[in-house]
Design a protein around this motif. Structure first.
Motif, mmCIF file in Angstrom:
data_model
loop_
_atom_site.group_PDB
_atom_site.id
_atom_site.type_symbol
_atom_site.label_atom_id
_atom_site.label_comp_id
_atom_site.label_asym_id
_atom_site.label_seq_id
_atom_site.Cartn_x
_atom_site.Cartn_y
_atom_site.Cartn_z
ATOM 1 N N ILE A 104 0.810 -1.218 0.000
ATOM 2 C CA ILE A 104 0.000 0.000 0.000
ATOM 3 C C ILE A 104 0.846 1.272 0.000
ATOM 4 C CG2 ILE A 104 -0.224 -0.163 2.506
ATOM 5 C CD1 ILE A 104 -2.885 1.265 2.294
ATOM 6 N N MET A 105 1.989 1.270 0.702
ATOM 7 C CA MET A 105 2.789 2.496 0.795
ATOM 8 C C MET A 105 3.440 2.857 -0.537
ATOM 9 S SD MET A 105 4.476 2.536 4.598
ATOM 10 C CE MET A 105 4.933 0.815 4.717
ATOM 11 N N ILE A 106 3.981 1.848 -1.203
ATOM 12 C CA ILE A 106 4.600 2.088 -2.505
ATOM 13 C C ILE A 106 3.555 2.575 -3.501
ATOM 14 C CG2 ILE A 106 5.805 1.016 -4.430
ATOM 15 C CD1 ILE A 106 7.485 1.334 -1.910
ATOM 16 N N LEU A 107 2.394 1.932 -3.495
ATOM 17 C CA LEU A 107 1.333 2.322 -4.412
ATOM 18 C C LEU A 107 0.852 3.742 -4.125
ATOM 19 C CD1 LEU A 107 -0.703 -1.012 -4.472
ATOM 20 C CD2 LEU A 107 0.646 -0.047 -6.343
ATOM 21 N N SER A 108 0.863 4.139 -2.864
ATOM 22 C CA SER A 108 0.415 5.485 -2.493
ATOM 23 C C SER A 108 1.310 6.557 -3.102
ATOM 24 C CB SER A 108 0.388 5.637 -0.966
ATOM 25 O OG SER A 108 -0.607 4.821 -0.383
ATOM 26 N N ILE A 109 2.607 6.369 -3.018
ATOM 27 C CA ILE A 109 3.512 7.384 -3.577
ATOM 28 C C ILE A 109 3.412 7.418 -5.097
ATOM 29 C CG2 ILE A 109 5.575 5.903 -3.732
ATOM 30 C CD1 ILE A 109 7.232 8.313 -2.952
ATOM 31 N N LEU A 110 3.225 6.248 -5.723
ATOM 32 C CA LEU A 110 3.067 6.205 -7.183
ATOM 33 C C LEU A 110 1.767 6.887 -7.618
ATOM 34 C CD1 LEU A 110 4.309 2.581 -7.957
ATOM 35 C CD2 LEU A 110 5.550 4.729 -8.222
ATOM 36 N N LEU A 111 0.700 6.696 -6.826
ATOM 37 C CA LEU A 111 -0.567 7.365 -7.130
ATOM 38 C C LEU A 111 -0.444 8.870 -6.961
ATOM 39 C CD1 LEU A 111 -3.259 5.027 -5.492
ATOM 40 C CD2 LEU A 111 -2.900 5.451 -7.928
ATOM 41 N N SER A 129 -1.559 3.023 11.620
ATOM 42 C CA SER A 129 -0.187 3.408 11.255
ATOM 43 C C SER A 129 0.078 3.173 9.773
ATOM 44 C CB SER A 129 0.830 2.618 12.101
ATOM 45 O OG SER A 129 0.998 1.297 11.636
ATOM 46 N N ILE A 130 -0.463 2.090 9.239
ATOM 47 C CA ILE A 130 -0.283 1.785 7.819
ATOM 48 C C ILE A 130 -0.876 2.887 6.959
ATOM 49 C CG2 ILE A 130 -0.965 0.218 5.959
ATOM 50 C CD1 ILE A 130 -0.789 -2.066 8.029
ATOM 51 N N TYR A 131 -2.071 3.357 7.334
ATOM 52 C CA TYR A 131 -2.724 4.388 6.536
ATOM 53 C C TYR A 131 -2.109 5.771 6.762
ATOM 54 C CZ TYR A 131 -6.159 1.609 4.167
ATOM 55 O OH TYR A 131 -6.743 0.717 3.308
ATOM 56 N N LEU A 132 -1.605 6.034 7.956
ATOM 57 C CA LEU A 132 -0.899 7.291 8.187
ATOM 58 C C LEU A 132 0.361 7.362 7.320
ATOM 59 C CD1 LEU A 132 -1.157 7.750 12.072
ATOM 60 C CD2 LEU A 132 -2.411 8.990 10.299
ATOM 61 N N LEU A 133 1.102 6.255 7.284
ATOM 62 C CA LEU A 133 2.302 6.203 6.445
ATOM 63 C C LEU A 133 1.949 6.284 4.959
ATOM 64 C CD1 LEU A 133 4.410 3.490 8.318
ATOM 65 C CD2 LEU A 133 4.926 5.923 8.137
ATOM 66 N N SER A 134 0.832 5.672 4.589
ATOM 67 C CA SER A 134 0.403 5.706 3.193
ATOM 68 C C SER A 134 -0.021 7.121 2.792
ATOM 69 C CB SER A 134 -0.755 4.724 2.968
ATOM 70 O OG SER A 134 -0.342 3.403 3.262
#
Length: 353
Positions: free
Chosen positions: A57-64, A304-309
């Motif tokens: 999810i984090m990698i995809l967030s930065i790409l989005l 935490s996962i969504y905050l980082l995302s």
């Protein structure tokens, strides 16, 4: 009287102007914050798909985030909310991420696993930063790619970047590089598993010690079964736990190398100490002592996962693709050679078991 009336009207106009500007700023802040949240939610849904789950999810967030800026542009006035996500929410996410760690399990894993993690991190940092210097790459960029490979991917990169004064485009490039290499590495491990001749435990150690992101480790360990998955996760979390000393050491090294900063450091608060990292350690202690119920811990880890995302999405929204052209192909070469060197180290790592 006329003069007083004019002055009063000026004061009212100024007050109204200030109010309008304040409301505009607030709306822009909320707009930017919501945009990073929406992108993080979309990334979370995409991460459930078979292939994209390897990226996480984090990698995809930065790409989005990067894609949104290049196609749609950033909404007017949204910068404060985006900055809040990429800085404040980032630190909050890293602190809560400490709840993933059970320090007792890492200690009980034995000296060999701890030694493997230390060797992996030290070897990777030295090799990749040396390669970066040899190829005349900016030291901040090579350090970010190195720490992402050595410790825990994107989370390590964004945690260390402010400590070494890394530029936003360097942070984004390092994250993108780690995403691609880690995904390729995970796929290769899955394909090569039948040919490696390793038992489940050894394969788990190999995966946990050499792959970049937690998502990469989880995906690549599946062919080895439950033993492999648990071992890989434990070894990987050992590397995550070492983020604290790594961040401190890199922050100290880069502050010493910056002569202008060194002369100005006069108080304790000016030292390059990442205080949010100690929050990460505190949460690890909370989890180790089981001070929170399992349901509360799981909920906070989810948050935490969504905050980082959201932080990753904010970072992506702050980046221009044109910045990558200025850097060139050399950082990618460092990432590839560093991962290859780490893979070649694998037989020695397994020998330590």
């Amino acid at each position: 009287m006329a003069l007083q009336q004019v002055q009063q009207e000026k004061h009212v106009t100024a007050a109204n102007s200030t109010t309008v500007e304040g409301l505009s700023h607030s709306k822009g802040f909320v707009r930017g914050l919501l945009l990073t949240l929406v992108l993080a939610i979309i990334a979370g849904q995409l991460a459930k798909l078979p292939f994209l789950s390897i990226m996480g999810i984090m990698i995809l967030s930065i790409l989005l985030g990067m894609s949104w800026k290049s196609v749609m542009s950033v909404p007017t006035g949204a910068a404060p909310g985006i900055t809040f996500s990429s800085k404040i929410l980032l630190r909050a996410g890293i602190i809560l991420m400490g709840l993933r760690l059970n320090l007792e399990q890492i200690v009980n894993a034995g000296l060999s696993v701890f030694l493997i993690d230390v060797i992996v991190i030290a070897f990777t940092l030295v090799v990749m930063m040396s390669l970066g210097k040899a190829l005349s790459i900016d030291k901040h960029l090579s350090a970010l790619i190195a720490v992402g490979t050595a410790v825990c991917g994107a989370a390590a990169i964004v945690a260390v970047a402010p400590l070494i004064k890394g530029k936003k485009e360097y942070t984004a490039l390092a994250v993108a590089c780690i995403a691609i290499l880690g995904t390729v590495g995970a796929i290769l491990y899955i394909l090569l598993y039948p040919l490696l001749g390793l038992n489940s435990y050894s394969y788990g150690v190999l995966v946990g010690a050499t792959l970049h992101e937690l998502a990469h480790v989880i995906a690549a360990a599946i062919p080895g079964g439950e033993v492999s998955s648990e071992t890989a996760l434990l070894v990987k979390l050992g590397r995550v736990a070492l983020l604290i000393p790594v961040a401190l050491i890199l922050g100290f090294i880069f502050s010493r190398n910056d002569g202008t900063k060194t002369a100005e450091k006069k108080s304790f608060k000016d030292l390059p100490v990442p205080w949010f990292i100690f929050g990460f350690l505190a949460m690890s202690v909370v989890n180790t002592l089981q001070l929170l119920s399992a349901s509360v811990t799981n909920a906070l880890i989810f948050i935490s996962i969504y905050l980082l995302s959201m932080a990753m999405a904010g970072l992506g929204l702050s980046i221009n693709f044109g910045d990558f052209k200025k850097v060139g192909i050399k950082p990618v070469i460092v990432g590839i050679l560093g991962f290859m060197a780490l893979s070649l180290l694998s037989p020695f790592l397994l020998y330590l078991l």
